[in-house]
Design an enzyme around this catalytic site. Structure first.
Site, PDB file in Angstrom:
ATOM      1  N   GLY A 147       0.806  -1.212   0.000  1.00 50.16           N
ATOM      2  CA  GLY A 147       0.000   0.000   0.000  1.00 50.16           C
ATOM      3  C   GLY A 147       0.838   1.260   0.000  1.00 50.16           C
ATOM      4  CB  ILE A 149       3.059   2.813   4.610  1.00 54.11           C
ATOM      5  CG1 ILE A 149       2.115   3.768   5.348  1.00 54.11           C
ATOM      6  CG2 ILE A 149       4.360   2.639   5.393  1.00 54.11           C
ATOM      7  CD1 ILE A 149       1.594   3.225   6.663  1.00 54.11           C
ATOM      8  CB  THR A 170      -3.335  -9.925  -6.543  1.00 48.16           C
ATOM      9  OG1 THR A 170      -2.545  -8.728  -6.422  1.00 48.16           O
ATOM     10  CG2 THR A 170      -4.725  -9.679  -5.983  1.00 48.16           C
ATOM     11  NE  ARG A 230      -3.339  -1.438  13.458  1.00 48.83           N
ATOM     12  CZ  ARG A 230      -2.962  -0.218  13.122  1.00 48.83           C
ATOM     13  NH1 ARG A 230      -1.677   0.114  13.165  1.00 48.83           N
ATOM     14  NH2 ARG A 230      -3.843   0.682  12.741  1.00 48.83           N
ATOM     15  CD  GLU A 259       1.086  -0.799  20.409  1.00 41.89           C
ATOM     16  OE1 GLU A 259       0.387   0.225  20.414  1.00 41.89           O
ATOM     17  OE2 GLU A 259       1.691  -1.194  19.398  1.00 41.89           O
ATOM     18  CG  HIS A 278       1.479   2.661  17.885  1.00 45.23           C
ATOM     19  ND1 HIS A 278       0.655   1.585  18.025  1.00 45.23           N
ATOM     20  CD2 HIS A 278       1.176   3.196  16.673  1.00 45.23           C
ATOM     21  CE1 HIS A 278      -0.131   1.467  16.975  1.00 45.23           C
ATOM     22  NE2 HIS A 278       0.173   2.446  16.120  1.00 45.23           N
TER      23      HIS A 278
END
Length: 317
Positions: A147, A149, A170, A230, A259, A278
């Site tokens: 994506g 980032i 994909t 994540r 966290e 984070h």
């Protein structure tokens, strides 16, 4: 004609909120920690927020048509609001991609250039040369997820003449900065070719513990891991076990399974682990980027144009 009411739960400055009023909105501001059930009685059409869901039942507000999240993550959105189907939910999918991409490059250079070691020696006033320094040139950096980032980080790393691999459902990507993209069923080949693996994946049932003990063992000895997505992507217990076996050159983690990271986590004291709380999305331009994204969507909403960054709850982002 009545102006649509918009509630902000973060103050972006008087000038910016005035810009929203000038677009044609009636603007209210209540800090998230100050929200109560009373706010549900106001016929807000739009709410710009992070997580008001513990204080308010947005699904019960008949006037509400759109929620603009200032987070990229959407896991905190209640199921009843999603199921209602009458409220559009957009997230912050792009505004943080630049600072996070820059941090990925920073992590990689810190690991390859032994920055934690030299910092420790500086504290000790220890003048000792270290020749175990790697170049990014020619190394293979693989991104779990392709994506925005990942694309921003890949573009920057191509300037170092790195080989860039991608991994997604994909095996295809429109981003020109990936030299090759692997599909879901080719995880083993992808991991085995990488000198560094960077996770930019969302949390879904499919991605939970994607990097488990078996997957971590597929990676080259002396390779590195960076996680800016994540904490649930990596099985932390398995990672700690592999770190104790000296399997990895370095690991940089901005996110964790729990966290804040508990004080008794072994990760804190491992010399080849970089920990940040984070923090990857923040920068001097963070607030401006987020507001610009919000403003553009507010403009689109009034003009009837499609909103950007509509969340896809079937994919988890």
């Amino acid at each position: 004609m009545n102006k649509p009411k918009v509630l902000f739960t973060f103050h972006y400055g008087k000038d910016n909120l005035k810009k929203v009023e000038d677009l044609g909105y009636e603007v209210s501001f209540i800090r998230e920690e100050e929200l109560t059930k009373e706010a549900e009685k106001t016929p807000y059409e739009v709410i710009v927020c992070y997580d008001p869901f513990r204080e308010m039942n947005l699904a019960s507000m008949p006037s509400l048509k759109w929620v603009q999240l200032v987070s990229k993550g959407i896991n905190h959105v209640p199921e009843d609001l999603v199921r209602s189907g009458r409220v559009t939910i957009t997230n912050n999918a792009a505004a943080t991609s630049v600072p996070i991409a820059e941090l990925v490059v920073s992590y990689l250079l810190q690991i390859y250039k032994q920055a934690p070691l030299f910092h420790k020696r500086q504290q000790e006033k220890n003048w000792t040369v270290c020749k175990d320094i790697l170049e990014v040139y020619g190394k293979t950096v693989g991104f779990l997820g392709t994506g925005k980032i990942a694309a921003e980080a890949a573009r920057r790393l191509k300037a170092f003449d790195a080989v860039i691999l991608g991994f997604n459902h994909t095996g295809r990507s429109n981003c020109p900065h990936f030299d090759e993209v692997f599909p879901l069923e080719s995880l083993e080949e992808f991991l085995s070719r990488c000198d560094t693996v960077v996770s930019t994946l969302p949390h879904t049932e499919e991605t939970y513990h994607l990097l488990d003990s078996r997957a971590l063992s597929m990676m080259k000895k002396g390779s590195s891991i960076i996680n800016v997505s994540r904490g649930s992507i990596i099985d932390e217990e398995a990672l700690i076990e592999k770190l104790n076996e000296n399997h990895f050159r370095g690991v940089a983690l901005d996110v964790f399974e729990k966290e804040p990271l508990p004080p008794d986590s072994p990760l804190w004291s491992m010399e080849n682990v970089i920990i940040t709380p984070h923090n990857a999305l923040y920068s001097d331009l963070y607030v401006r980027r987020v507001f610009d994204m919000i403003y553009e969507n507010l403009r689109r909403y009034l003009s009837g144009e499609p909103l950007e960054n509509i969340a896809d709850f079937t994919k988890g982002y």
